[in-house]
Design an enzyme around this catalytic site. Structure first.
Site, PDB file in Angstrom:
ATOM      1  N   CYS A 133      42.471 -31.980 -26.788  1.00 24.89           N
ATOM      2  CA  CYS A 133      42.490 -30.521 -26.584  1.00 24.89           C
ATOM      3  C   CYS A 133      41.624 -29.775 -27.597  1.00 24.89           C
ATOM      4  O   CYS A 133      41.231 -28.635 -27.347  1.00 24.89           O
ATOM      5  CB  CYS A 133      43.907 -29.982 -26.721  1.00 24.89           C
ATOM      6  SG  CYS A 133      45.155 -30.860 -25.809  1.00 24.89           S
TER       7      CYS A 133
HETATM    8  O1  KQY Z   1      45.143 -27.855 -24.462  1.00 26.44           O
HETATM    9  C1  KQY Z   1      46.115 -27.611 -25.106  1.00 26.44           C
HETATM   10  N1  KQY Z   1      47.073 -28.472 -25.177  1.00 26.44           N
HETATM   11  C2  KQY Z   1      46.202 -26.314 -25.772  1.00 26.44           C
HETATM   12  C3  KQY Z   1      47.518 -25.839 -26.089  1.00 26.44           C
HETATM   13  C4  KQY Z   1      47.444 -24.445 -26.567  1.00 26.44           C
HETATM   14  C5  KQY Z   1      48.466 -24.108 -27.476  1.00 26.44           C
HETATM   15  C6  KQY Z   1      48.403 -22.716 -27.954  1.00 26.44           C
HETATM   16  N2  KQY Z   1      49.465 -22.478 -28.821  1.00 26.44           N
END
Ligand code: KQY
Length: 363
Positions: A356
């Site tokens: 991510c």
């Molecule tokens: O791609 C992801 N797992 C992003 C998560 C975003 C979290 C924001 N607090």
């Protein structure tokens, strides 16, 4: 650089598989204290480790706010390029450009609309306007033209492609209320195929339990290569993850990809449930409009959230007995890549993991 009105499919560009060659990788430096505990200091140490590790194998660019520029420049190795850019948080997989390539060696960017994982319905913070400009700025930096998709909300973590016409998503995420409620499942599939240059969409029902992204596929399932996937797994029938993994397994077992291949599915065991501690919860600033981090909440921990790079894999590990199993599985499936395990609890506490926080630039 130009904003294009055509689509990658019309122009002969495709999103390659992550396992294909990269020209580089992007990350964004974490700092917001309402998502990262203790003013993001523990997270910054792990982000630096991830960037310095990936930077050994492919050119790494770290995007950093004005306020954090000097600090990040100091902590990161010299081979990491540090570029100042306004941002709302550090999830470049989701707000950054999805790069597409053609057979002549040209690259372009797809600039999806970003609304912080659900906008005013169930988004994770407000505002997100700086994040929504990151993809455009990455395209400017790379000097590539850009397909801006104004009428379609998508995050890069909600798709995986095999580079040969197949895109994999979850229904839980792509059909969620906060993204494109005006579009039918079929219309969403058409958009994906047009902008990624695919012919087949694999619709896994749901992602990892309690994933605040509405079940991004990049935490649940990934391609090893065309025709072969890795699926997050547990044998514990009492774990709410069990039925999610089972239904994904059944769905994938009965599907074929764009080339008509049946899929080989490798099970990757998740770590035992990881919960937010009191100390971790207390370290996060409480702000109206940002998802709170409560003591005892289960985190969406999965080894599947790994990054596949040139000659290596950056793998999140959690000090769990299943760490070794995950490392072994990847060593078997990727014999030509070095497995780089990184203790990633601090990234997980922010809501995601190594995949991510990274975005590849294909070659
Ligand atoms: O791609 C992801 N797992 C992003 C998560 C975003 C979290 C924001 N607090």
């Amino acid at each position: 650089m130009k904003k294009l009105d055509t689509t990658p499919k019309q122009d002969g560009f495709r999103m390659p598989g992550e396992f294909e060659k990269h020209a580089g990788c992007y990350m964004i430096w974490p700092e917001r204290p309402d998502n990262w505990r203790l003013g993001a200091k523990p997270a910054q140490a792990v982000f630096a480790e991830v960037a310095n590790t990936i930077g050994k194998y492919e050119p790494m660019t770290m995007i950093v706010s004005k306020a954090q520029y000097s600090n990040a420049r100091e902590v990161l190795n010299d081979y990491v390029r540090v570029v100042e850019m306004a941002n709302d948080d550090s999830w470049v997989r989701d707000c950054g450009a999805t790069f597409v390539i053609n057979d002549k060696g040209e690259t372009r960017g797809v600039d999806w609309t970003f609304n912080a994982w659900g906008g005013l319905v169930d988004g994770l913070y407000f505002p997100w306007d700086s994040d929504d400009k990151i993809a455009m700025k990455m395209c400017e930096l790379e000097r590539v033209d850009r397909y801006r998709v104004d009428d379609f909300v998508l995050e890069g973590g909600s798709i995986h492609v095999d580079g040969e016409g197949t895109v994999m998503v979850t229904e839980e995420c792509l059909l969620s209320e906060g993204r494109n409620p005006q579009l039918s499942k079929e219309e969403i599939g058409q958009k994906l195929c047009e902008y990624l240059n695919c012919e087949k969409v694999l619709w896994i029902p749901r992602g990892i339990y309690n994933d605040e992204t509405n079940g991004h596929v990049d935490n649940m399932c990934n391609f090893v290569k065309p025709g072969e996937v890795i699926l997050a797994w547990t044998d514990d029938e009492n774990d709410p993850q069990y039925e999610r993994s089972m239904e994904a397994y059944e769905y994938l077992s009965n599907e074929t990809d764009a080339k008509g291949r049946k899929l080989v599915i490798h099970k990757m065991y998740t770590p035992a449930p990881i919960l937010i501690t009191k100390e971790e919860s207390e370290g996060v600033d409480s702000v109206d409009g940002t998802l709170p981090r409560e003591e005892g909440d289960r985190l969406a921990a999965s080894y599947v959230n790994f990054y596949t790079g040139n000659g290596f894999i950056a793998l999140p590990v959690f000090n769990d007995p299943n760490d070794e199993k995950a490392i072994k599985l990847l060593e078997e499936l990727f014999p030509d890549r070095k497995i780089e395990p990184i203790y990633a609890r601090e990234i997980l506490l922010g809501g995601g993991n190594i995949h991510c926080i990274t975005q590849q630039l294909p070659l």
